[in-house]
Design an enzyme around this catalytic site. Sequence first.
Site, mmCIF file in Angstrom:
data_model
loop_
_atom_site.group_PDB
_atom_site.id
_atom_site.type_symbol
_atom_site.label_atom_id
_atom_site.label_comp_id
_atom_site.label_asym_id
_atom_site.label_seq_id
_atom_site.Cartn_x
_atom_site.Cartn_y
_atom_site.Cartn_z
ATOM 1 N N CYS A 199 0.858 -1.179 0.000
ATOM 2 C CA CYS A 199 0.000 0.000 0.000
ATOM 3 C C CYS A 199 0.900 1.237 0.000
ATOM 4 O O CYS A 199 2.098 1.120 -0.257
ATOM 5 C CB CYS A 199 -0.972 -0.006 1.178
ATOM 6 S SG CYS A 199 -0.186 -0.144 2.808
ATOM 7 N N THR A 200 0.379 2.399 0.297
ATOM 8 C CA THR A 200 1.149 3.640 0.173
ATOM 9 C C THR A 200 2.315 3.696 1.145
ATOM 10 O O THR A 200 3.469 3.886 0.749
ATOM 11 C CB THR A 200 0.240 4.860 0.398
ATOM 12 O OG1 THR A 200 -0.911 4.752 -0.445
ATOM 13 C CG2 THR A 200 0.990 6.146 0.079
#
Length: 343
Positions: A199-200
């Site tokens: 994810c980020t």
Amino acid sequence: MQLYNKLSAEERAQLIDESGEDRLTISFYQYHHIKNPTIFRNYLFVNWNEQEVLGRIYIASEGINAQLSVPSRRFYEFKEFLDSIPFLKDIRLNIAIEQDNKSFLKLKVKVRNKIVADGLNDDTFDVTNKGVHLSAKEFNEMLADPNTICVDMRNHYESEIGHFQGAVTPDVDTFRDSLDIIEEDLKDHKEDKNLVMYCTGGIRCEKASAYYKHKGFKNVYQLEGGIIEYVRQTKADNLENKFIGKNFVFDHRRGERVSDDVISQCHQCGAPCDEHVNCDNQACHLLFIQCKSCREKMNNCCSDECMSVAALPEDEQKKLRRGRSVSNKIFKKGRSEALRFKK
């Protein structure tokens, strides 16, 4: 004691311009049991307001999730303050790939039920039994393994502009939507495949990896520090970058360029584009992808209707917005029927 913002975003932007000082955009998170989130929230706000910190920070009984910016000259003061809090001492700070002095224009520290809206009942599984953390080098090696399934734990509007080569990118609007969909799609590979998530900045994978282990997945891995840390490591260690496009970020920049590839298109005309904007009609504020040509043609709006509203005097716009709830439209994230080339 000041516990809220006194300056508007416009006033803060002017002060940043006048100061001529550079700022650093930073993110971090930590799961930790916080006995009184409100007291901790106020403590952070008072100190960070004095340090000229701006950003969006969520506090919950389960921990902290922070995206913020700090004046470069005060970074070590900021770091020393974090280190004074036992559970944040030596916390990994994700430094933005691309810096922007106006990534945040207000300091917002909010108490929430959770630091990420995952919709999970944490009492039903061991949230500390997480997947194996992978460095950028290890992640690249795992991607090369034919027994690996790489899953993007972000939402459709994030992966639309950039993702890892060969990754599964669920077409979902929220993180909570993706959890059950991924489990159903991969139910036949709980034991014979490596489930590798990213994810980020890593926070969504922390909870998701524990959840999937609880659901019977045997080989669960997650990218340490997310895309942000991956890019830093690939540059520092001269590794091959397997991420294509831009990394969506939750501040005024809306994205960081990772590779030169443009993998998405303008939602209005279909031209290659990966620039997210928000509709200028404040009663809409829809997030969508818009090229420069359409931006000029549509006056930064998503539709003719919104363009007409945005052209009205501000007091008339406020009258139209009065008493109307628009949150469902705000969070459609490019799903509006007014957009011909939406994903």
